[in-house]
Design an enzyme around this catalytic site. Structure first.
Site, PDB file in Angstrom:
ATOM      1  CG  HIS A 183      49.125  31.339  42.416  1.00 19.86           C
ATOM      2  ND1 HIS A 183      48.677  32.260  41.492  1.00 19.86           N
ATOM      3  CD2 HIS A 183      50.120  31.963  43.095  1.00 19.86           C
ATOM      4  CE1 HIS A 183      49.359  33.380  41.605  1.00 19.86           C
ATOM      5  NE2 HIS A 183      50.262  33.222  42.565  1.00 19.86           N
ATOM      6  CG  ASP A 203      43.769  41.813  45.692  1.00 24.23           C
ATOM      7  OD1 ASP A 203      44.729  41.687  44.920  1.00 24.23           O
ATOM      8  OD2 ASP A 203      42.751  42.484  45.419  1.00 24.23           O
ATOM      9  CE1 TYR A 212      43.285  42.915  38.538  1.00 24.46           C
ATOM     10  CE2 TYR A 212      42.509  43.331  36.309  1.00 24.46           C
ATOM     11  CZ  TYR A 212      43.500  42.918  37.176  1.00 24.46           C
ATOM     12  OH  TYR A 212      44.713  42.487  36.683  1.00 24.46           O
TER      13      TYR A 212
END
EC number: 5.4.99.25
Length: 314
Positions: free
Chosen positions: A43, A48, A179
């Site tokens: 991937h 998450d 993030y």
């Protein structure tokens, strides 16, 4: 000595998986690999377990070009819970602080504006970045905090969607290495109330068409449909794949005549007309424009091979 038998199919391409909530990216990858019976899979940029949305899965030779997707920009929809801060900056963590939500609309607008454009971001301890060969989240789970340097990122667009009670919804278009959990945690501190992510969906990766996303459930349905029709599952599954060179779609194309492509595929730089002056290029061959690998313009203006497609005998 005979060559060891390769396990699985030599299937090449990129599947745009709509990852379900509660599943790790690696688990999703392994499920797709099994469904396609692919010999290799990888991937490009983990999501998450809490998150859903676009997770490009590269199969076969496409894994060689997945690195180019890691550098691409992404778009997310996120909902934050205001007034609570967690140790992981999302709903999977433990609440470590609670504070009242008292900011005004003007204060919210001003705080959001500080996250637009080129900014510096200190990665969360609960990330897969490595420190001295060990992933940060492994330190975090042991209660150890290690130094992290701020990294430059770009937020191209940050859209305010809604603020209702203790929930704040945003849409964020950002560069690689961003993030979203950290943006929400930092925003909560700027607002003085704390915040954490309770919903996160990756809407887009690079220029991939959103309408080509598929779920694991749909893949399983196609396998069942193939069994009922007594046809190979590949007949229904393989058309879902994007081309193996799609991770590098932002790079210019250089087409080589077959007389030159033979040398290129053997690892030799070649001269050709129409090549750019510098940088990486997608290399194709012949009139049908078959993709054969990535090249880079060398100091002599030749197209030098960098990553080549390998065709395995059936």
């Amino acid at each position: 000595m005979s060559r060891p038998r390769r396990r699985g199919r030599d299937i090449n391409g990129v599947l745009l998986l709509d990852k379900p909530q509660g599943m790790s990216s690696n688990d999703a990858l392994q499920k797709v690999k099994r469904i396609y019976n692919a010999n290799r899979a990888g991937h490009t940029g983990a999501l998450d377990p809490l998150a859903t949305g676009m997770l490009p899965i590269c199969l076969g030779e496409a894994t060689k070009f997945s690195q180019y997707l890691l550098d691409s920009d992404k778009r997310y929809r996120v909902i934050a819970r205001l007034g609570q801060r967690t140790d992981t900056s999302d709903a999977d963590g433990q609440i470590v602080e609670e504070r009242p939500v008292t900011f005004s609309a003007e204060q919210l607008a001003a705080a959001l504006d500080t996250f637009r454009g080129d900014i510096e971001q200190i990665p969360s301890m609960y990330s897969a970045l490595k420190y001295q060969g060990k992933k940060l989240y492994e330190y975090a789970r042991q209660g150890i905090e290690v130094p992290r340097e701020a990294r430059p990122i770009t937020v191209y667009e940050l859209l305010f969607i809604r603020h209702e009670g203790n929930e704040l919804e945003l849409e964020i278009h950002c560069s690689k290495g961003t993030y979203i959990r950290t943006i929400i945690d930092d925003l909560g501190e700027k607002l003085g109330c704390g915040a954490h992510v309770i919903y996160l969906r990756r809407l887009a990766v690079s220029k991939y068409p959103v309408e080509r996303m598929v779920t694991l459930e749909h893949l399983r349905e196609l396998v069942e449909q193939a069994e009922q029709q007594d046809i190979p599952a590949a007949e229904l599954l393989d058309p879902l794949l994007m081309p193996m060179d799609s991770p590098a779609s932002d790079y210019p194309v250089v087409n080589l005549p077959l007389t030159s492509s033979v040398y290129f595929k053997n690892g030799n730089p070649v001269r050709t007309s129409g090549a750019p002056l510098e940088g990486l290029v997608r290399v194709t061959e012949g009139e049908n424009g078959k993709f054969i690998g990535m090249g880079e313009i060398d100091d002599e203006g030749r197209v030098a091979p960098r990553r080549l497609v390998v065709e395995y005998p059936a």
